[in-house]
Motif scaffolding. Structure first.
Motif, PDB file in Angstrom:
ATOM      1  N   VAL A   6     -43.481  31.498 -14.338  1.00 37.26           N
ATOM      2  CA  VAL A   6     -42.728  31.181 -13.110  1.00 37.26           C
ATOM      3  C   VAL A   6     -42.002  29.848 -13.262  1.00 37.26           C
ATOM      4  CG1 VAL A   6     -42.986  30.546 -10.675  1.00 37.26           C
ATOM      5  CG2 VAL A   6     -44.134  32.581 -11.562  1.00 37.26           C
ATOM      6  N   ARG A   7     -42.660  28.874 -13.849  1.00 37.90           N
ATOM      7  CA  ARG A   7     -42.059  27.536 -13.989  1.00 37.90           C
ATOM      8  C   ARG A   7     -40.927  27.491 -15.009  1.00 37.90           C
ATOM      9  NH1 ARG A   7     -47.510  25.725 -13.925  1.00 37.90           N
ATOM     10  NH2 ARG A   7     -47.369  25.402 -16.161  1.00 37.90           N
ATOM     11  N   THR A   8     -40.954  28.359 -16.017  1.00 37.63           N
ATOM     12  CA  THR A   8     -39.993  28.213 -17.111  1.00 37.63           C
ATOM     13  C   THR A   8     -38.975  29.350 -17.224  1.00 37.63           C
ATOM     14  OG1 THR A   8     -41.543  29.229 -18.678  1.00 37.63           O
ATOM     15  CG2 THR A   8     -41.581  26.819 -18.493  1.00 37.63           C
ATOM     16  N   ALA A   9     -39.147  30.408 -16.487  1.00 32.03           N
ATOM     17  CA  ALA A   9     -38.230  31.547 -16.595  1.00 32.03           C
ATOM     18  C   ALA A   9     -36.852  31.204 -16.044  1.00 32.03           C
ATOM     19  CB  ALA A   9     -38.793  32.750 -15.843  1.00 32.03           C
ATOM     20  N   THR A  10     -35.848  31.791 -16.646  1.00 30.56           N
ATOM     21  CA  THR A  10     -34.473  31.601 -16.178  1.00 30.56           C
ATOM     22  C   THR A  10     -33.980  32.823 -15.403  1.00 30.56           C
ATOM     23  OG1 THR A  10     -33.607  32.445 -18.265  1.00 30.56           O
ATOM     24  CG2 THR A  10     -33.918  30.048 -18.083  1.00 30.56           C
ATOM     25  N   VAL A  11     -34.874  33.798 -15.192  1.00 27.73           N
ATOM     26  CA  VAL A  11     -34.564  34.995 -14.390  1.00 27.73           C
ATOM     27  C   VAL A  11     -35.607  35.088 -13.284  1.00 27.73           C
ATOM     28  CG1 VAL A  11     -33.489  36.212 -16.321  1.00 27.73           C
ATOM     29  CG2 VAL A  11     -35.938  36.532 -15.869  1.00 27.73           C
ATOM     30  N   PRO A  12     -35.333  35.865 -12.250  1.00 29.41           N
ATOM     31  CA  PRO A  12     -36.320  36.011 -11.172  1.00 29.41           C
ATOM     32  C   PRO A  12     -37.650  36.571 -11.696  1.00 29.41           C
ATOM     33  CG  PRO A  12     -34.205  36.898 -10.492  1.00 29.41           C
ATOM     34  CD  PRO A  12     -34.094  36.603 -11.959  1.00 29.41           C
ATOM     35  N   VAL A  13     -38.737  36.064 -11.124  1.00 32.41           N
ATOM     36  CA  VAL A  13     -40.077  36.515 -11.494  1.00 32.41           C
ATOM     37  C   VAL A  13     -40.779  36.993 -10.235  1.00 32.41           C
ATOM     38  CG1 VAL A  13     -42.314  35.854 -12.495  1.00 32.41           C
ATOM     39  CG2 VAL A  13     -40.188  34.828 -13.376  1.00 32.41           C
ATOM     40  N   LEU A  14     -41.273  38.213 -10.285  1.00 37.13           N
ATOM     41  CA  LEU A  14     -42.071  38.766  -9.201  1.00 37.13           C
ATOM     42  C   LEU A  14     -43.515  38.759  -9.658  1.00 37.13           C
ATOM     43  CD1 LEU A  14     -42.463  40.269  -6.508  1.00 37.13           C
ATOM     44  CD2 LEU A  14     -41.956  42.393  -7.742  1.00 37.13           C
ATOM     45  N   VAL A  15     -44.368  38.042  -8.929  1.00 35.41           N
ATOM     46  CA  VAL A  15     -45.782  37.953  -9.282  1.00 35.41           C
ATOM     47  C   VAL A  15     -46.559  38.886  -8.368  1.00 35.41           C
ATOM     48  CG1 VAL A  15     -47.780  36.436  -9.514  1.00 35.41           C
ATOM     49  CG2 VAL A  15     -45.491  35.570 -10.046  1.00 35.41           C
ATOM     50  N   VAL A  16     -47.279  39.827  -8.976  1.00 34.66           N
ATOM     51  CA  VAL A  16     -48.045  40.829  -8.249  1.00 34.66           C
ATOM     52  C   VAL A  16     -49.515  40.451  -8.343  1.00 34.66           C
ATOM     53  CG1 VAL A  16     -48.611  43.280  -8.100  1.00 34.66           C
ATOM     54  CG2 VAL A  16     -46.321  42.573  -8.826  1.00 34.66           C
ATOM     55  N   PRO A  17     -50.184  40.270  -7.200  1.00 37.33           N
ATOM     56  CA  PRO A  17     -51.600  39.893  -7.233  1.00 37.33           C
ATOM     57  C   PRO A  17     -52.460  41.054  -7.707  1.00 37.33           C
ATOM     58  CG  PRO A  17     -50.909  40.254  -4.980  1.00 37.33           C
ATOM     59  CD  PRO A  17     -49.672  40.367  -5.848  1.00 37.33           C
ATOM     60  N   ASP A  18     -53.633  40.718  -8.193  1.00 43.10           N
ATOM     61  CA  ASP A  18     -54.621  41.705  -8.612  1.00 43.10           C
ATOM     62  C   ASP A  18     -54.978  42.562  -7.406  1.00 43.10           C
ATOM     63  OD1 ASP A  18     -56.832  43.143  -9.452  1.00 43.10           O
ATOM     64  OD2 ASP A  18     -57.728  41.454 -10.501  1.00 43.10           O
ATOM     65  N   ALA A  19     -54.775  43.853  -7.497  1.00 38.01           N
ATOM     66  CA  ALA A  19     -55.029  44.770  -6.381  1.00 38.01           C
ATOM     67  C   ALA A  19     -56.504  44.868  -6.058  1.00 38.01           C
ATOM     68  CB  ALA A  19     -54.472  46.152  -6.707  1.00 38.01           C
ATOM     69  N   THR A  20     -57.386  44.464  -6.973  1.00 41.54           N
ATOM     70  CA  THR A  20     -58.818  44.579  -6.714  1.00 41.54           C
ATOM     71  C   THR A  20     -59.375  43.407  -5.924  1.00 41.54           C
ATOM     72  OG1 THR A  20     -59.417  43.521  -8.829  1.00 41.54           O
ATOM     73  CG2 THR A  20     -59.178  45.941  -8.813  1.00 41.54           C
ATOM     74  N   VAL A  21     -58.555  42.343  -5.753  1.00 35.92           N
ATOM     75  CA  VAL A  21     -58.990  41.194  -4.971  1.00 35.92           C
ATOM     76  C   VAL A  21     -58.664  41.449  -3.514  1.00 35.92           C
ATOM     77  CG1 VAL A  21     -58.691  38.710  -4.583  1.00 35.92           C
ATOM     78  CG2 VAL A  21     -58.631  39.628  -6.902  1.00 35.92           C
ATOM     79  N   SER A  22     -59.661  41.388  -2.658  1.00 35.93           N
ATOM     80  CA  SER A  22     -59.413  41.679  -1.242  1.00 35.93           C
ATOM     81  C   SER A  22     -58.808  40.471  -0.543  1.00 35.93           C
ATOM     82  CB  SER A  22     -60.708  42.073  -0.554  1.00 35.93           C
ATOM     83  OG  SER A  22     -61.525  40.943  -0.360  1.00 35.93           O
ATOM     84  N   ASP A  23     -58.208  40.730   0.605  1.00 36.07           N
ATOM     85  CA  ASP A  23     -57.601  39.661   1.400  1.00 36.07           C
ATOM     86  C   ASP A  23     -58.654  38.710   1.954  1.00 36.07           C
ATOM     87  OD1 ASP A  23     -55.084  40.678   0.961  1.00 36.07           O
ATOM     88  OD2 ASP A  23     -55.080  41.864   2.813  1.00 36.07           O
ATOM     89  N   ASP A  24     -59.907  39.153   2.013  1.00 41.76           N
ATOM     90  CA  ASP A  24     -60.973  38.332   2.602  1.00 41.76           C
ATOM     91  C   ASP A  24     -61.508  37.294   1.634  1.00 41.76           C
ATOM     92  OD1 ASP A  24     -60.756  39.872   4.882  1.00 41.76           O
ATOM     93  OD2 ASP A  24     -62.289  41.295   4.218  1.00 41.76           O
ATOM     94  N   GLU A  25     -61.171  37.419   0.337  1.00 39.48           N
ATOM     95  CA  GLU A  25     -61.729  36.472  -0.652  1.00 39.48           C
ATOM     96  C   GLU A  25     -60.973  35.180  -0.660  1.00 39.48           C
ATOM     97  OE1 GLU A  25     -62.436  38.196  -4.510  1.00 39.48           O
ATOM     98  OE2 GLU A  25     -63.006  40.061  -3.605  1.00 39.48           O
TER      99      GLU A  25
END
Length: 154
Positions: A135-154
């Motif tokens: 994310v810090r060094t890319a010169t193109v857009p970066v989409l970061v997808v969170p781990d689907a196994t991590v719940s919103d409550d954690e």
């Protein structure tokens, strides 16, 4: 917005770096959906990080690891068979974030979609993650997808 602006913003290629984790799988699913919608090519990349860490790799270990990584890329590319998109795969050696950025530049990638696993703040502060470095060094857009196994409550 003119037609030339729209053409310049066309998404032709998406890079999905993978380590085989659940987060990387979620990123691949997202990238396939984007590519399917946009008519883009998906590039699946895995990097063998043999440059650092406490392990010392022998030549047999490297060849075995490379075989495993090549099978991973082939399996992930095959997972897109139900979609009308082109998928290409590659295995590289080096530092993951650097290789991802280099691959993106060499292949004129329009967007990087990568998974991010949940790691502790101390580890993050000391080491940084591949996702954060990209994310810090890319010169193109970066989409970061969170781990689907991590719940919103954690």
């Amino acid at each position: 917005m003119s037609n030339t602006d729209t053409a310049a913003d066309a998404l032709r290629s998406v890079l999905v770096p993978t380590d085989g984790s659940d987060a990387a799988e979620a990123a691949l699913e997202r990238a396939i959906a984007i590519a399917d919608r946009e008519g883009a090519t998906v590039h699946v990349l895995t990097v063998m990080d043999t440059t650092s860490g406490p392990l010392s790799f022998g030549i047999d270990d490297i060849h075995e690891l490379e075989d495993v990584k090549e099978r991973l890329v082939a399996d992930l590319a095959a997972s897109a068979d139900d979609h009308d998109i082109d998928v290409t795969g590659a295995v590289r050696r080096g530092r993951p974030a650097e290789e991802i950025i280099t691959y993106a530049a060499e292949h004129d990638i329009d967007q990087i979609v990568l998974g991010r696993t949940g790691r502790g703040a101390v580890t993050e502060a000391l080491l940084g993650s591949t996702a954060d470095q990209v994310v810090r060094t890319a010169t193109v857009p970066v989409l970061v997808v969170p781990d689907a196994t991590v719940s919103d409550d954690e």
